[in-house]
Design a protein around this motif. Structure first.
Motif, mmCIF file in Angstrom:
data_model
loop_
_atom_site.group_PDB
_atom_site.id
_atom_site.type_symbol
_atom_site.label_atom_id
_atom_site.label_comp_id
_atom_site.label_asym_id
_atom_site.label_seq_id
_atom_site.Cartn_x
_atom_site.Cartn_y
_atom_site.Cartn_z
ATOM 1 N N GLU A 273 0.876 -0.929 -0.394
ATOM 2 C CA GLU A 273 -0.176 0.353 -0.300
ATOM 3 C C GLU A 273 0.947 1.462 -0.269
ATOM 4 O OE1 GLU A 273 -2.432 0.454 3.674
ATOM 5 O OE2 GLU A 273 -0.538 -0.757 4.964
ATOM 6 N N ILE A 274 0.093 2.660 -0.850
ATOM 7 C CA ILE A 274 1.053 3.388 -0.184
ATOM 8 C C ILE A 274 0.076 3.982 0.717
ATOM 9 C CG2 ILE A 274 0.935 6.203 -1.709
ATOM 10 C CD1 ILE A 274 0.367 4.788 -3.998
ATOM 11 N N MET A 275 1.034 4.941 2.257
ATOM 12 C CA MET A 275 1.232 5.506 3.201
ATOM 13 C C MET A 275 0.374 6.651 2.923
ATOM 14 S SD MET A 275 3.928 3.293 5.396
ATOM 15 C CE MET A 275 5.360 4.224 4.925
ATOM 16 N N TYR A 276 -0.384 6.968 3.746
ATOM 17 C CA TYR A 276 -0.919 8.974 3.427
ATOM 18 C C TYR A 276 -0.841 9.300 5.660
ATOM 19 C CZ TYR A 276 -4.726 11.972 2.549
ATOM 20 O OH TYR A 276 -5.172 13.113 2.334
ATOM 21 N N ASP A 277 -0.480 10.698 4.885
ATOM 22 C CA ASP A 277 -1.156 11.797 6.093
ATOM 23 C C ASP A 277 -1.974 12.295 5.979
ATOM 24 O OD1 ASP A 277 -0.307 13.736 7.744
ATOM 25 O OD2 ASP A 277 1.764 13.431 8.125
ATOM 26 N N GLU A 278 -3.056 12.081 6.571
ATOM 27 C CA GLU A 278 -3.955 13.238 6.576
ATOM 28 C C GLU A 278 -3.888 13.952 6.783
ATOM 29 O OE1 GLU A 278 -7.826 11.543 7.847
ATOM 30 O OE2 GLU A 278 -6.928 9.413 8.114
ATOM 31 N N ASN A 279 -2.939 14.732 8.054
ATOM 32 C CA ASN A 279 -2.675 15.895 7.798
ATOM 33 C C ASN A 279 -2.066 16.892 6.850
ATOM 34 O OD1 ASN A 279 -3.974 15.814 10.346
ATOM 35 N ND2 ASN A 279 -1.842 14.218 11.315
ATOM 36 N N LEU A 318 -6.369 0.442 -4.559
ATOM 37 C CA LEU A 318 -7.527 -0.024 -4.658
ATOM 38 C C LEU A 318 -7.054 -0.574 -3.139
ATOM 39 C CD1 LEU A 318 -8.952 -1.953 -7.522
ATOM 40 C CD2 LEU A 318 -9.871 0.374 -6.031
ATOM 41 N N ASN A 319 -5.616 -0.485 -2.965
ATOM 42 C CA ASN A 319 -5.558 -1.642 -1.625
ATOM 43 C C ASN A 319 -5.149 -0.461 -0.246
ATOM 44 O OD1 ASN A 319 -5.608 -4.119 0.193
ATOM 45 N ND2 ASN A 319 -3.380 -3.890 0.070
ATOM 46 N N SER A 320 -4.758 0.332 -1.020
ATOM 47 C CA SER A 320 -3.819 1.769 -0.100
ATOM 48 C C SER A 320 -5.378 2.131 1.067
ATOM 49 C CB SER A 320 -3.396 2.951 -0.912
ATOM 50 O OG SER A 320 -2.247 2.261 -1.187
ATOM 51 N N THR A 321 -6.915 1.944 2.188
ATOM 52 C CA THR A 321 -7.136 2.853 2.320
ATOM 53 C C THR A 321 -6.781 3.744 3.744
ATOM 54 O OG1 THR A 321 -7.721 0.773 3.098
ATOM 55 C CG2 THR A 321 -8.962 0.933 0.886
ATOM 56 N N SER A 322 -7.368 4.439 4.168
ATOM 57 C CA SER A 322 -7.692 4.926 5.029
ATOM 58 C C SER A 322 -9.011 5.739 5.269
ATOM 59 C CB SER A 322 -6.319 6.271 4.895
ATOM 60 O OG SER A 322 -6.709 6.955 3.885
ATOM 61 N N ARG A 324 -9.461 8.523 5.107
ATOM 62 C CA ARG A 324 -9.603 9.695 4.485
ATOM 63 C C ARG A 324 -10.240 8.995 2.993
ATOM 64 N NH1 ARG A 324 -10.547 11.857 0.453
ATOM 65 N NH2 ARG A 324 -9.960 13.688 -0.502
ATOM 66 N N PHE A 325 -9.755 8.223 2.802
ATOM 67 C CA PHE A 325 -10.091 6.986 1.648
ATOM 68 C C PHE A 325 -10.417 5.173 1.558
ATOM 69 C CE2 PHE A 325 -6.349 10.180 0.056
ATOM 70 C CZ PHE A 325 -7.762 11.057 -1.266
ATOM 71 N N PRO A 326 -11.592 5.093 2.134
ATOM 72 C CA PRO A 326 -12.052 3.879 2.522
ATOM 73 C C PRO A 326 -11.577 2.959 1.340
ATOM 74 C CG PRO A 326 -13.976 5.478 2.493
ATOM 75 C CD PRO A 326 -12.679 6.266 2.476
ATOM 76 N N ASN A 327 -12.209 3.424 -0.164
ATOM 77 C CA ASN A 327 -12.252 2.767 -1.155
ATOM 78 C C ASN A 327 -10.999 2.851 -1.606
ATOM 79 O OD1 ASN A 327 -15.089 1.981 -0.376
ATOM 80 N ND2 ASN A 327 -15.525 4.854 -0.984
ATOM 81 N N GLY A 328 -9.826 3.434 -1.120
ATOM 82 C CA GLY A 328 -9.256 3.391 -1.443
ATOM 83 C C GLY A 328 -8.457 4.081 -2.036
ATOM 84 N N MET A 329 -7.093 4.661 -2.150
ATOM 85 C CA MET A 329 -6.157 6.175 -2.425
ATOM 86 C C MET A 329 -6.790 6.769 -3.601
ATOM 87 S SD MET A 329 -2.381 7.605 -1.930
ATOM 88 C CE MET A 329 -2.064 7.006 -0.605
ATOM 89 N N GLY A 330 -7.480 7.893 -3.761
ATOM 90 C CA GLY A 330 -7.664 8.516 -4.453
ATOM 91 C C GLY A 330 -8.496 8.529 -5.200
ATOM 92 N N ASN A 331 -10.138 7.857 -4.481
ATOM 93 C CA ASN A 331 -10.875 7.306 -5.477
ATOM 94 C C ASN A 331 -12.095 7.970 -4.961
ATOM 95 O OD1 ASN A 331 -12.790 5.220 -6.763
ATOM 96 N ND2 ASN A 331 -12.735 3.757 -5.349
#
Length: 570
Positions: A273-279, A318-322, A324-331
């Motif tokens: 996955e790609i890691m994501y910083d919500e802040n 799609l596997n990079s969820t958070s 902010r992005f429960p359905n995949g990063m950028g989705n």
């Protein structure tokens, strides 16, 4: 504590490139040459240039089964064995079916490489530019969404990558197929020249040309500078080229990137996955699974280029969820995984030519002919939209024409010294529309050997493609008949998505974040330091081979990304 800081430093780069294929190689080259410290990750095994191409210098009789698969291989690889790319000589380049698990709601052929360099080692090398006819089609026809770029935006980048990659071909001046910066064109065989002449006589607006191919008909300074040389006319390209005569990551972009001293290549690394910083609303890096030890490792960077090939890149997003992005990063648009496209092919015609009996060809040209799209161009209007082109070529039967003959003796041996008749074939490649319902998605419970969700495919060719195939078959036969070929036979061997290995569209570019995943610079609309520049970015498919466009989009996006980094915008 200091050890911790040192470990993080060792795993921190300016940029991470996921994937080492055609677009990933270009990302690494461009970013390192612009001064960035880059980590290239690939799930595949290391494949060294020259020494890694185990079968490239073998004679046909040095292989156990002359390239064919055994019954055991077919049974252990029931999906890969469906089609020609997987064979005895290339088996080590592809992932085993057991490691490349996926499910099909409808048939989909997924060919996944298992080597650094990806499909740049085995690709068909046909290299064509898209035109404004392609970039404007969605908008004019009210299909899907509009491309956020036009030909003028990418034309300089086509020229840029062509000068380094090396594309041989013939200038035609056609609006539907813009000319490239070409190396000298390869020569046509006599039967091809005859068919070209007759097509021009009988079908105004239809043109046959030599294929535009990423094989060096003439190595220039840009290519010799990274150790490449001219094509040897061996036609063993899918095995890897020890001469570097065709464009691949190993022969071209990787040496250029390594020369900078700023590239680290890490094979055997599946990106989880790609890691994501919500802040900060930024990606911080990637989480990787070592394919040998199953150890999970994190790497950090200011920008991430996602170049894992269309389906691999989309799987990572799609596997990079958070939160902010429960359905995949950028989705945010819900379009990630949708609009899956591939070209449909395996249809056309072939025939025999009674002329040219005093001619044969020298060497094994690693290229064929091309007939650019002519349907739905200008005043031509059909009962479907878009169009198709033809690939193919001429050949002349040699000694193997007698391999199944029920004869023996001196007369038979004498007959085998004389070549058989010339043959000519035309095989269509048609455009598939970007249907929202054609998709890939991740299974909710089934996992692969690394614990990642497996991909499920739900895609098919539809009515527009079916109507187009009628013309693809009939036109091929008609052109060959008018060209004087005998015993012309047409065929339709059925084409399923994935078989052309031109997957596209699952993270499409667009103008509106509500209906697309990427903007006109290949950035995720919602995560500005993540770029996707492989086939996933395509908004429509055209009917030409797409890899040259991936190269140009990647070089363009890398230039933009570095400029934005300098401005501190990302």
């Amino acid at each position: 504590m200091n050890l911790n800081i040192d470990a993080v430093k060792a795993q921190t780069f300016d940029a991470i490139v996921i994937g080492s294929g055609i677009s990933g190689g270009w990302a690494a080259k461009e970013l390192t040459e612009k001064g960035l410290k880059v980590l290239m990750l690939d799930k595949g095994k290391q494949l060294e240039h020259v020494s890694g191409y185990e079968n490239a210098m073998k004679n046909p009789w040095d292989t156990m089964y002359n390239g064919r698969l055994t019954v055991a291989q077919k049974e252990s690889h029931p999906k890969l064995a469906r089609d020609y790319p997987y064979n005895e000589n290339t088996e080590k380049y592809w992932m085993n079916d057991s490691d490349s698990m996926y499910q099909e709601e409808k048939r989909f052929d997924w060919f996944r490489p298992d080597i650094v360099g990806g499909k740049s080692i085995m690709w068909g090398r046909q290299s064509y530019r898209l035109s404004d006819i392609d970039f404007e089609a969605n908008l004019k026809e009210g299909i899907a969404v509009d491309w956020p770029i036009r030909y003028k935006d990418i034309a300089p980048w086509y020229s840029y990558v062509e000068k380094f990659a090396g594309i041989s071909g013939e200038k035609l001046g056609l609006p539907q197929l813009p000319d490239s910066d070409f190396l000298p064109a390869m020569d046509m065989y006599c039967v091809e020249k005859e068919v070209k002449k007759k097509i021009a006589e009988h079908f105004p607006g239809r043109i046959m040309t030599i294929g535009r191919v990423a094989n060096l008909s003439e190595a220039q300074k840009a290519q010799t500078g990274v150790g490449r040389s001219g094509c040897q006319y061996r036609n063993k390209c899918s095995l890897g080229c020890p001469y570097g005569a065709y464009f691949s990551t190993q022969s071209a972009t990787l040496p250029a990137a390594m020369k900078t001293g700023k590239l680290t290549v890490r094979p055997d690394s599946v990106v989880k996955e790609i890691m994501y910083d919500e802040n900060k609303n930024r990606a911080t890096g990637v989480r990787v699974i070592d394919t040998n030890t199953l150890e999970v490792v994190e790497f950090y960077a200011k920008i991430v280029f996602v170049n894992g090939s269309t389906l691999g890149s989309t799987s990572v997003l799609l596997n990079s969820t958070s939160n902010r992005f429960p359905n995949g990063m950028g989705n945010d648009s819900g379009e990630l995984g949708h609009n899956l496209m591939d070209h449909h092919f395996k249809i056309g015609a072939s025939g025999e030519w009674e002329g040219g009996k005093d001619n044969y060809y020298f060497g094994r040209r690693a290229n064929g002919i091309y007939v650019p799209r002519y349907r739905n161009i200008g005043n031509d209007k059909r009962d479907y939209v878009r169009g198709f082109g033809y690939q193919g070529g001429g050949s002349r039967a040699g000694w193997n024409q007698g391999s199944d003959a029920k004869a023996f003796g001196a007369d038979m041996k004498e007959a085998l010294t004389k070549p058989g008749p010339w043959r000519m074939g035309l095989s269509g490649f048609g455009e598939c529309l970007p249907y929202h319902e054609n998709r890939m998605y991740l299974h909710k419970t089934e996992k692969d050997k690394w614990g990642l969700p497996i991909v499920v495919f739900d895609a098919e060719f539809k009515e527009n493609e079916a109507k187009m195939r009628i013309d693809m078959q009939n036109d091929a036969a008609e052109m060959l008949e008018k060209a004087g070929m005998k015993n012309v036979r047409s065929y339709d061997n059925k084409s399923y998505p994935g078989m052309a290995i031109h997957e596209m569209g699952t993270a499409r570019m667009g103008r509106d974040p509500k209906t697309s995943v990427l903007n006109g610079n290949n950035q995720l609309h919602s995560v500005p330091n993540v770029f996707v520049t492989d086939g996933a970015a395509m908004t429509s498919a055209s009917c030409v081979n797409p890899s040259l466009t991936y190269m140009a989009l990647t070089a363009r996006a890398a230039d933009f990304a570095v400029r934005e980094m300098k401005k501190k915008n990302i």
